[in-house]
Design a protein around this motif. Structure first.
Motif, PDB file in Angstrom:
ATOM      1  N   CYS A 119       0.831  -1.218   0.000  1.00  0.00           N
ATOM      2  CA  CYS A 119       0.000   0.000   0.000  1.00  0.00           C
ATOM      3  C   CYS A 119       0.856   1.253   0.000  1.00  0.00           C
ATOM      4  CB  CYS A 119      -0.876   0.043   1.255  1.00  0.00           C
ATOM      5  SG  CYS A 119      -2.256  -1.070   1.214  1.00  0.00           S
ATOM      6  N   LYS A 120       2.089   1.134   0.471  1.00  0.00           N
ATOM      7  CA  LYS A 120       2.919   2.338   0.597  1.00  0.00           C
ATOM      8  C   LYS A 120       3.373   2.878  -0.775  1.00  0.00           C
ATOM      9  CE  LYS A 120       7.325  -0.047   1.251  1.00  0.00           C
ATOM     10  NZ  LYS A 120       8.144  -0.694   2.254  1.00  0.00           N
ATOM     11  N   TYR A 121       3.285   2.018  -1.799  1.00  0.00           N
ATOM     12  CA  TYR A 121       3.716   2.485  -3.124  1.00  0.00           C
ATOM     13  C   TYR A 121       2.736   3.488  -3.689  1.00  0.00           C
ATOM     14  CZ  TYR A 121       7.406  -0.948  -3.114  1.00  0.00           C
ATOM     15  OH  TYR A 121       8.535  -1.654  -2.792  1.00  0.00           O
ATOM     16  N   ILE A 122       3.274   4.424  -4.492  1.00  0.00           N
ATOM     17  CA  ILE A 122       2.435   5.442  -5.123  1.00  0.00           C
ATOM     18  C   ILE A 122       2.531   5.258  -6.639  1.00  0.00           C
ATOM     19  CG2 ILE A 122       2.029   7.912  -5.426  1.00  0.00           C
ATOM     20  CD1 ILE A 122       3.332   8.316  -2.654  1.00  0.00           C
ATOM     21  N   PRO A 123       1.482   4.895  -7.333  1.00  0.00           N
ATOM     22  CA  PRO A 123       0.185   4.528  -6.781  1.00  0.00           C
ATOM     23  C   PRO A 123       0.214   3.159  -6.106  1.00  0.00           C
ATOM     24  CG  PRO A 123       0.211   4.132  -9.152  1.00  0.00           C
ATOM     25  CD  PRO A 123       1.532   4.764  -8.811  1.00  0.00           C
ATOM     26  N   SER A 124      -0.779   2.939  -5.272  1.00  0.00           N
ATOM     27  CA  SER A 124      -0.859   1.651  -4.581  1.00  0.00           C
ATOM     28  C   SER A 124      -1.308   0.571  -5.567  1.00  0.00           C
ATOM     29  CB  SER A 124      -1.855   1.754  -3.435  1.00  0.00           C
ATOM     30  OG  SER A 124      -2.188   0.464  -2.974  1.00  0.00           O
ATOM     31  N   PRO A 125      -0.675  -0.603  -5.538  1.00  0.00           N
ATOM     32  CA  PRO A 125      -1.094  -1.670  -6.469  1.00  0.00           C
ATOM     33  C   PRO A 125      -2.431  -2.306  -6.095  1.00  0.00           C
ATOM     34  CG  PRO A 125       0.594  -2.487  -4.989  1.00  0.00           C
ATOM     35  CD  PRO A 125       0.452  -1.021  -4.690  1.00  0.00           C
ATOM     36  N   LEU A 126      -2.991  -1.904  -4.936  1.00  0.00           N
ATOM     37  CA  LEU A 126      -4.248  -2.543  -4.569  1.00  0.00           C
ATOM     38  C   LEU A 126      -5.315  -1.535  -4.186  1.00  0.00           C
ATOM     39  CD1 LEU A 126      -4.253  -3.750  -0.948  1.00  0.00           C
ATOM     40  CD2 LEU A 126      -2.076  -3.181  -1.988  1.00  0.00           C
ATOM     41  N   ASN A 127      -6.528  -1.927  -4.422  1.00  0.00           N
ATOM     42  CA  ASN A 127      -7.690  -1.210  -3.934  1.00  0.00           C
ATOM     43  C   ASN A 127      -7.808  -1.567  -2.450  1.00  0.00           C
ATOM     44  OD1 ASN A 127     -10.294  -0.482  -3.152  1.00  0.00           O
ATOM     45  ND2 ASN A 127     -11.150  -0.929  -5.182  1.00  0.00           N
ATOM     46  N   GLY A 128      -7.736  -0.548  -1.595  1.00  0.00           N
ATOM     47  CA  GLY A 128      -7.727  -0.805  -0.149  1.00  0.00           C
ATOM     48  C   GLY A 128      -8.928  -1.596   0.339  1.00  0.00           C
ATOM     49  N   TYR A 129     -10.056  -1.454  -0.329  1.00  0.00           N
ATOM     50  CA  TYR A 129     -11.243  -2.190   0.102  1.00  0.00           C
ATOM     51  C   TYR A 129     -11.057  -3.704  -0.045  1.00  0.00           C
ATOM     52  CZ  TYR A 129     -14.807   1.183   1.557  1.00  0.00           C
ATOM     53  OH  TYR A 129     -15.537   2.096   2.280  1.00  0.00           O
TER      54      TYR A 129
ATOM     55  N   VAL B 251       3.392  -3.456  -9.048  1.00  0.00           N
ATOM     56  CA  VAL B 251       4.228  -2.273  -8.843  1.00  0.00           C
ATOM     57  C   VAL B 251       5.186  -2.122 -10.031  1.00  0.00           C
ATOM     58  CG1 VAL B 251       6.055  -1.264  -7.406  1.00  0.00           C
ATOM     59  CG2 VAL B 251       4.024  -2.245  -6.334  1.00  0.00           C
ATOM     60  N   LYS B 252       5.759  -3.284 -10.440  1.00  0.00           N
ATOM     61  CA  LYS B 252       6.687  -3.254 -11.588  1.00  0.00           C
ATOM     62  C   LYS B 252       5.972  -2.798 -12.846  1.00  0.00           C
ATOM     63  CE  LYS B 252       9.902  -6.916 -10.512  1.00  0.00           C
ATOM     64  NZ  LYS B 252       9.986  -8.356 -10.669  1.00  0.00           N
ATOM     65  N   ASP B 253       4.749  -3.347 -13.025  1.00  0.00           N
ATOM     66  CA  ASP B 253       4.002  -3.066 -14.252  1.00  0.00           C
ATOM     67  C   ASP B 253       3.266  -1.736 -14.194  1.00  0.00           C
ATOM     68  OD1 ASP B 253       4.855  -5.549 -14.857  1.00  0.00           O
ATOM     69  OD2 ASP B 253       2.915  -6.551 -14.576  1.00  0.00           O
TER      70      ASP B 253
END
Lengths: 403, 374
Positions: free
Chosen positions: A201-211, A244-246
């Motif tokens: 989640c710390k990555y910008i943008p986050s690789p996941l939907n927090g929900y 994150v890579k993609d």
């Protein structure tokens, strides 16, 4: 080569399989338990005793629209509508024995732990008395200190031994310390994988939907001691690493604002609470669940401490520090706080936590009134108005050169 | 007769003026430690040469500062207690003890620490597995920590001093139990409000002094002839039963309180501290011996049967459940109480109460209807 299933499918299957396993056991004449979500799951796992989780079932019932019907049934039994909606839904289920939204087998015993609240004790007392079945309580007193004192660890440790002994008596199973060690090992592995996955989640943008985390956390809590859960979370972490890579994400659209969602999900209005955020480009990148359900321990004593250091059992300083740490690590732009009518303990220190978040992290916050399972305690209009106001503040902040 | 009235009026004055009472104790040279619900080891405070002072909130207290800490759905007992703290009402106390026996109390302690930093917060941590050796060992350890700190705030606590304090408290408990029986025998002498005031005043006085007055009261009432009571006799149960409006409704309807299972009343004095060689052991054992309280773990849920037994002993016509709004432990117990009363054929009524309540007309109608039913 066969394409592997996505982790989110695996996680859903693990959650479903837990219910199936309990049904199979029940049908085969085995004893089945109902278990509090933060009861040390390593114990039933070590004894290979099937358990299901009323809180998990209540959340599912509420999400599928059965919350009000079940709550009202419990109120008809004499339970005040001020009581926790999970408890009301479950007391209704214990009376009705069936529920169209999600069924689970009736219990032969209940396993209670009050590290999330003392309401849990009263709820399970009511179950034990109503169903005339034994209740095992692992009492983890609210920790008013920052660290976990020696006497607490000794007390909890002894209760572990007593709980194991009682469970053996109830189920006729025998305890093998090696199996406990094994379940502790697996549980640690799952927790590490969970922490690793949520850390993306710390990555910008986050690789996941927090929900997504609201769905995944059930496995992190309840099925922690299973190898399948560990593997699924390891895979989830790999998937996030790849995203994150993609430069991809399970959150669709631009992530304009990174927010913390504080509190239990508002299950009956999950879609509504989500859409209002999504429409304004807000993604949840921080929840206490991320860190709080990573139970990491090297030995028995550390395990006792880990079960004390859960969100509703820690003092206000530790509770605030945990949130501030998560907020800083995930670079949030603001926090949305669910004042959950069902949870006195969580909501009862939230105003002070909110002030500390604002001061220490320097972000705007907003509260809304809601409930984890009773749809009557949420007003869509209030939510929308508050989220809009919150959005405007964050927008101003951004214009002003803030985050 | 006039001495009875004089003692009753003296205790009523104490019960209605805790603020003045607090100042009098402190001006008299004693230190005071506040004690929140439901159970604090007051004997430790007393043994340290200080006076334990009950804090159970206040009726009709307007809430403003407390709203900065508590959401609206926390009980009014704690809301009003926090409001008092934030207003500085406890500033002259040396410390305030706050247990963690329910979820709202857990929050109360943390909010008190944050909002009232000028008064020392002393958490009181009880085990819920209180009857096992593990629970007892933990409680002794927690009491030892409190003993050490209270000894630093007041004077060091020797075993002798603690044994003496336990003796004074057990004596007080005995006299209060006798008072509850006396009041049941003499509703014509002791009204529902007076009964409440006699018990409540004990929170704001040196227990030794309170014991003397109540003992004298018991003696004087005991010497009076027992006359027939043409009103109704009830048992009350709940957290609190001290609302003057509600008690006067009881009186208007000829209802006498002949016994109680109220947290702020009999639950405080129905279980003695066993006298043991190590007084801390006795203090911990008392907590294991307590039964029938909503904040204490009891999978058998004995409370309903205990009240039924009391109702029969005291020849009560019915039970009035005074349910404190937003009290989880009491709300969870209610369906079981109702079942126990119904099974025993004892009429009962549920009245929701709240320290912020101003309009008692609904309660009044309910009490009137209940009286007709008895």
């Amino acid at each position: 080569m066969e394409e592997r299933k996505p982790a989110k499918i695996l996680l859903r299957e693990i959650a479903d399989a837990a219910y199936q396993r309990a049904w199979d056991a029940k049908n085969a004449g085995e004893k089945v338990g109902w278990c509090a979500s933060n009861f040390p799951v390593e114990i039933p796992a070590a004894l290979d005793i099937p358990v299901v989780y009323p809180e998990n079932q209540a959340a599912a019932i509420a999400a599928k629209g059965g919350g009000q019907r079940m709550c009202e049934h419990a109120e008809g039994l004499g339970y005040s509508n001020d009581l926790c909606a999970y408890a009301r839904i479950n007391m209704a289920f214990a009376d009705l024995k069936t529920c169209e939204e999600l069924d689970m087998p009736q219990p032969d015993f209940v396993l209670c732990c009050n590290n999330i609240c003392n309401c849990m004790i009263k709820w399970y007392e009511a179950l034990a008395k109503t169903l005339n079945i034994p209740m095992i309580l692992v009492d983890i007193p609210y920790n008013t200190e920052y660290e976990v004192s020696e006497d607490r660890i000794r007390y909890i440790r002894k209760q572990f031994d007593e709980a194991i002994q009682k469970l053996c008596e109830i189920t006729g199973k025998t305890f093998d310390p090696k199996k406990l060690e094994e379940s502790m090992k697996v549980s640690n592995r799952t927790s590490r994988a969970w922490l690793k996955a949520t850390d993306y989640c710390k990555y910008i943008p986050s690789p996941l939907n927090g929900y997504d985390l609201f769905n995944h956390m059930a496995v992190a809590v309840c099925a922690r001691a299973s190898v399948e859960a560990a593997e699924a979370f390891e895979q989830l972490a790999e998937e996030y690493a790849q995203s994150v890579k993609d430069g991809t994400s399970t959150y669709r659209g631009e992530q304009k604002y990174r927010i913390m969602f504080e509190g239990i999900a508002c299950w009956p209005h999950l879609r509504h609470t989500y859409t209002a955020l999504k429409d304004r480009g807000m993604n949840v990148v921080a929840t206490v669940y991320a860190d709080a359900f990573g139970f990491i321990f090297e030995n028995m004593d550390e395990m006792m401490a880990a079960y004390t250091n859960v969100p509703n059992c820690m003092n206000i300083e530790r509770a605030a520090d945990m949130r501030i740490k998560i907020a800083k690590r995930t670079s949030i732009d603001g926090a949305v706080i669910h004042v959950n009518r069902s949870c006195k303990l969580w909501s009862g220190i939230m105003p002070e936590i909110e002030r500390r978040l604002r001061t220490e992290v320097g972000v705007p916050t907003v509260t809304f009134d809601g409930d984890q399972a009773d749809p009557r305690n949420f007003t869509p209009a209030q939510y929308d108005t508050r989220i809009q106001g919150f959005y405007e503040v964050m927008e101003e902040n951004k214009k002003g050169g803030g985050r | 007769m006039s001495e009875i009235k004089s003692i009753l009026s003296q205790l009523d004055c104490v019960a209605k003026n805790p603020r003045r009472q607090l100042d009098m104790i402190i001006d008299g040279g004693k230190n005071v430690v506040g004690c929140l619900p439901v159970y604090c080891p007051e004997e430790l405070v007393y043994a340290a040469g200080m006076i334990p002072f009950g804090i159970w909130g206040a009726d009709g207290k307007e809430l403003s500062k407390a709203k900065l800490y508590f959401p609206a759905f926390i009980c009014s007992v704690l809301q009003s207690a926090l409001e008092l703290g934030l207003e500085g009402a406890f500033d002259r106390m040396k410390a305030v003890m706050i247990p963690v026996l329910c979820d709202s109390l857990k929050c109360m302690g943390q909010n008190f620490k944050a909002g009232v930093p000028q008064v020392e917060f002393l958490p009181v941590i009880h085990p819920q597995n209180r009857k096992t050796e593990a629970g007892q060992e933990f409680l002794r350890s927690q009491y030892m920590k409190l003993r050490k700190r209270l000894g630093e705030i007041g004077t060091p606590i020797s075993d002798e001093k603690l044994a003496e304090a336990i003796n004074i408290y057990n004596n007080h408990r005995r006299v209060m139990r006798e008072f509850s029986e006396t009041a049941a025998k003499h509703p014509e002498l002791i009204s529902a409000s007076e009964r409440s005031a006699v018990i409540k005043s004990g929170f704001f006085m040196d227990k030794a002094e309170h014991t003397k007055l109540v003992e004298r009261l018991n003696l004087l009432c005991g010497a009076e002839p027992v006359v027939p009571w043409d009103g109704k006799r009830v048992i009350v149960t709940g957290i609190l039963a001290d609302s003057s409006s509600l008690l006067s409704i009881f009186e208007k309807n000829g209802i006498a309180v002949v016994g109680d299972d109220v947290a702020a009343e009999s639950r405080q004095f129905r279980t003695d501290v066993p006298v043991t060689k190590d007084p801390i052991e006795g203090l911990a054992r008392q907590f294991a011996d307590m039964e029938g309280c909503s904040v204490l773990f009891d999978p058998e849920k004995k409370r309903g049967d205990m009240i039924v037994k009391l109702a029969k002993e005291r020849k009560a016509d019915g039970v009035i459940v005074l349910l404190t709004k937003f009290c989880d432990p009491e709300e969870f117990d209610y369906p079981f109480l109702k079942r126990a009363f119904d099974a025993a054929g004892i009429p009962s009524i549920l009245i929701e109460v709240d320290r912020q309540m101003v309009n008692y007309s609904q309660a009044e109608t309910a009490v009137e209807a209940f009286r007709e039913m008895l």
